[in-house]
Scaffold this motif. Structure first.
Motif, mmCIF file in Angstrom:
data_model
loop_
_atom_site.group_PDB
_atom_site.id
_atom_site.type_symbol
_atom_site.label_atom_id
_atom_site.label_comp_id
_atom_site.label_asym_id
_atom_site.label_seq_id
_atom_site.Cartn_x
_atom_site.Cartn_y
_atom_site.Cartn_z
ATOM 1 N N ILE A 2 -8.739 15.376 18.309
ATOM 2 C CA ILE A 2 -8.143 16.127 19.409
ATOM 3 C C ILE A 2 -7.770 17.526 18.929
ATOM 4 C CG2 ILE A 2 -5.780 15.374 18.955
ATOM 5 C CD1 ILE A 2 -5.456 15.089 21.998
ATOM 6 N N THR A 3 -7.957 18.504 19.810
ATOM 7 C CA THR A 3 -7.687 19.895 19.446
ATOM 8 C C THR A 3 -6.342 20.348 20.013
ATOM 9 O OG1 THR A 3 -8.749 20.789 21.432
ATOM 10 C CG2 THR A 3 -10.154 20.360 19.508
ATOM 11 N N PRO A 4 -5.726 21.358 19.396
ATOM 12 C CA PRO A 4 -4.484 21.900 19.951
ATOM 13 C C PRO A 4 -4.657 22.402 21.381
ATOM 14 C CG PRO A 4 -4.794 22.652 17.700
ATOM 15 C CD PRO A 4 -6.054 21.948 18.090
ATOM 16 N N ALA A 5 -5.824 22.966 21.692
ATOM 17 C CA ALA A 5 -6.071 23.462 23.045
ATOM 18 C C ALA A 5 -6.035 22.319 24.050
ATOM 19 C CB ALA A 5 -7.420 24.179 23.098
ATOM 20 N N ALA A 6 -6.621 21.175 23.684
ATOM 21 C CA ALA A 6 -6.614 20.021 24.587
ATOM 22 C C ALA A 6 -5.196 19.502 24.785
ATOM 23 C CB ALA A 6 -7.517 18.927 24.029
ATOM 24 N N LEU A 7 -4.416 19.467 23.710
ATOM 25 C CA LEU A 7 -3.024 19.034 23.832
ATOM 26 C C LEU A 7 -2.227 19.981 24.716
ATOM 27 C CD1 LEU A 7 -2.065 17.823 20.237
ATOM 28 C CD2 LEU A 7 -2.296 16.440 22.313
ATOM 29 N N ALA A 8 -2.504 21.276 24.589
ATOM 30 C CA ALA A 8 -1.810 22.256 25.425
ATOM 31 C C ALA A 8 -2.162 22.057 26.897
ATOM 32 C CB ALA A 8 -2.167 23.670 24.980
ATOM 33 N N LEU A 9 -3.435 21.781 27.171
ATOM 34 C CA LEU A 9 -3.861 21.527 28.550
ATOM 35 C C LEU A 9 -3.196 20.275 29.105
ATOM 36 C CD1 LEU A 9 -7.680 22.355 28.419
ATOM 37 C CD2 LEU A 9 -5.888 23.633 29.616
ATOM 38 N N PHE A 10 -2.956 19.298 28.248
ATOM 39 C CA PHE A 10 -2.257 18.081 28.664
ATOM 40 C C PHE A 10 -0.773 18.356 28.867
ATOM 41 C CE2 PHE A 10 0.157 14.301 27.100
ATOM 42 C CZ PHE A 10 -0.059 13.479 28.196
ATOM 43 N N ALA A 11 -0.198 19.199 28.003
ATOM 44 C CA ALA A 11 1.237 19.451 28.041
ATOM 45 C C ALA A 11 1.669 20.174 29.310
ATOM 46 C CB ALA A 11 1.657 20.270 26.816
ATOM 47 N N GLY A 127 -3.460 8.816 34.591
ATOM 48 C CA GLY A 127 -4.865 8.466 34.700
ATOM 49 C C GLY A 127 -5.716 9.582 35.265
ATOM 50 N N ALA A 128 -5.096 10.427 36.092
ATOM 51 C CA ALA A 128 -5.825 11.556 36.671
ATOM 52 C C ALA A 128 -5.891 12.743 35.716
ATOM 53 C CB ALA A 128 -5.169 11.977 37.982
ATOM 54 N N VAL A 129 -4.806 12.967 34.965
ATOM 55 C CA VAL A 129 -4.730 14.140 34.094
ATOM 56 C C VAL A 129 -5.505 13.947 32.796
ATOM 57 C CG1 VAL A 129 -3.155 15.535 32.691
ATOM 58 C CG2 VAL A 129 -2.569 14.988 35.055
ATOM 59 N N LEU A 130 -5.327 12.791 32.158
ATOM 60 C CA LEU A 130 -5.901 12.579 30.825
ATOM 61 C C LEU A 130 -7.415 12.806 30.765
ATOM 62 C CD1 LEU A 130 -3.811 9.534 29.589
ATOM 63 C CD2 LEU A 130 -3.926 11.778 28.504
ATOM 64 N N PRO A 131 -8.217 12.225 31.676
ATOM 65 C CA PRO A 131 -9.671 12.427 31.560
ATOM 66 C C PRO A 131 -10.107 13.875 31.766
ATOM 67 C CG PRO A 131 -9.166 10.559 32.991
ATOM 68 C CD PRO A 131 -7.885 11.306 32.765
ATOM 69 N N GLN A 132 -9.264 14.672 32.417
ATOM 70 C CA GLN A 132 -9.624 16.065 32.674
ATOM 71 C C GLN A 132 -9.458 16.943 31.443
ATOM 72 O OE1 GLN A 132 -10.993 16.380 35.628
ATOM 73 N NE2 GLN A 132 -10.353 14.281 36.050
ATOM 74 N N VAL A 133 -8.589 16.543 30.534
ATOM 75 C CA VAL A 133 -8.293 17.396 29.375
ATOM 76 C C VAL A 133 -8.662 16.761 28.033
ATOM 77 C CG1 VAL A 133 -6.453 18.624 30.581
ATOM 78 C CG2 VAL A 133 -5.895 16.575 29.278
ATOM 79 N N LEU A 134 -8.881 15.442 28.021
ATOM 80 C CA LEU A 134 -9.183 14.757 26.776
ATOM 81 C C LEU A 134 -10.396 13.846 26.951
ATOM 82 C CD1 LEU A 134 -5.567 13.562 25.857
ATOM 83 C CD2 LEU A 134 -6.723 15.573 24.964
ATOM 84 N N ASP A 135 -11.165 13.695 25.895
ATOM 85 C CA ASP A 135 -12.261 12.732 25.879
ATOM 86 C C ASP A 135 -11.704 11.416 25.356
ATOM 87 O OD1 ASP A 135 -14.515 11.242 25.696
ATOM 88 O OD2 ASP A 135 -15.615 12.617 24.374
ATOM 89 N N LEU A 136 -11.348 10.517 26.279
ATOM 90 C CA LEU A 136 -10.695 9.274 25.889
ATOM 91 C C LEU A 136 -11.605 8.361 25.082
ATOM 92 C CD1 LEU A 136 -8.708 8.480 29.158
ATOM 93 C CD2 LEU A 136 -7.908 9.618 27.092
ATOM 94 N N THR A 137 -12.930 8.559 25.187
ATOM 95 C CA THR A 137 -13.854 7.699 24.457
ATOM 96 C C THR A 137 -13.867 8.013 22.960
ATOM 97 O OG1 THR A 137 -15.718 9.194 24.839
ATOM 98 C CG2 THR A 137 -15.327 7.471 26.479
ATOM 99 N N THR A 138 -13.439 9.209 22.597
ATOM 100 C CA THR A 138 -13.432 9.599 21.175
ATOM 101 C C THR A 138 -12.011 9.753 20.627
ATOM 102 O OG1 THR A 138 -13.512 11.967 21.719
ATOM 103 C CG2 THR A 138 -15.620 10.814 21.464
ATOM 104 N N VAL A 147 -0.879 12.661 21.535
ATOM 105 C CA VAL A 147 -0.665 12.640 22.987
ATOM 106 C C VAL A 147 0.718 12.077 23.311
ATOM 107 C CG1 VAL A 147 -1.404 11.530 25.135
ATOM 108 C CG2 VAL A 147 -3.099 12.560 23.615
ATOM 109 N N PHE A 148 1.072 10.975 22.655
ATOM 110 C CA PHE A 148 2.382 10.371 22.907
ATOM 111 C C PHE A 148 3.506 11.290 22.431
ATOM 112 C CE2 PHE A 148 0.106 6.514 23.751
ATOM 113 C CZ PHE A 148 0.942 5.813 24.618
ATOM 114 N N ALA A 149 3.308 11.963 21.306
ATOM 115 C CA ALA A 149 4.331 12.872 20.796
ATOM 116 C C ALA A 149 4.580 14.013 21.777
ATOM 117 C CB ALA A 149 3.913 13.423 19.434
ATOM 118 N N VAL A 150 3.515 14.545 22.357
ATOM 119 C CA VAL A 150 3.654 15.629 23.327
ATOM 120 C C VAL A 150 4.388 15.141 24.574
ATOM 121 C CG1 VAL A 150 2.360 17.104 24.927
ATOM 122 C CG2 VAL A 150 1.680 16.966 22.527
ATOM 123 N N GLN A 151 3.956 14.001 25.097
ATOM 124 C CA GLN A 151 4.562 13.490 26.329
ATOM 125 C C GLN A 151 6.032 13.134 26.134
ATOM 126 O OE1 GLN A 151 5.477 10.050 27.373
ATOM 127 N NE2 GLN A 151 6.171 10.999 29.275
#
Length: 201
Positions: A2-11, A127-138, A147-151
């Protein structure tokens, strides 16, 4: 990885969702106004734990399972409503004196958790947000932990801000008349939260 950019998009959406006041935040503020900030931590921990469980349901693909067992979450929702109503009744009848009793931590944790677990819309949000910003398969163990630390970090920060704001407002309520007003205002907020939760699908 996971990249910092993806975490930021999730945050960003997580922070916005946490900042928007809902029934749980109303109940939290009412609790601080009536009993002080000392009892807030267990309630906040319960709220954060409930949201973390919904995040786990989304991350590990249990959204469909959670929605399939909707009656369970409906029961949790009504348990949370009943908890708020009992609190509202106790606050309305509370004497206008500073409480001396130590906080009941278990009740606070369970109350906060019941409010968040009784809202299955949280798992739909994740469930709606995660697939848009993260590749859950990898997503590996380190990525899941991030992800949990950010949330959890955002949730704790936002709810702590609500607690601090309510604690400052509580200083105004020092005389018995003002304290009674605070108790009854908090009771009305609790009852309003229960009604709002009950009115939602």
């Amino acid at each position: 990885m996971i990249t910092p950019a993806a975490l930021a998009l999730f945050a960003v959406p997580v922070a916005l969702a946490a900042l928007v006041p809902g029934p749980a935040q109303t109940a939290l503020v009412a609790r601080v106004l009536s009993r002080g900030a000392g009892e807030a931590l267990p309630f906040v921990l319960g709220m954060v734990a409930g949201n973390a469980l919904w995040l786990a349901a989304a991350v590990f693909g249990l959204s469909a399972l959670a929605l399939a067992y909707e009656p369970v979450f409906v029961a949790v929702k009504w348990a949370g409503i009943a908890y708020l109503i009992v609190l509202a009744w106790k606050l309305w009848r509370a004497p206008a004196v500073e409480p001396d009793a130590a906080p009941r931590r278990a009740g606070g944790i369970l109350g906060g958790a019941a409010l968040t677990l009784g809202n299955p819309k949280a798992v739909v949000f994740f469930g709606a947000v995660l697939p848009q910003v993260l590749d859950l398969t990898t997503l590996d163990a380190a990525g899941i932990a991030a992800v949990f630390a950010v949330q959890v970090g955002i949730d704790m920060l936002v709810q702590s801000a609500y607690v601090l704001g309510a604690a400052r407002a509580r200083r105004f309520f020092r005389s018995p008349r003002r304290l009674r007003l605070a108790n009854r205002s908090a009771a009305a907020m609790m009852a309003g939260s229960a009604a709002l939760i009950a009115s939602r699908g």
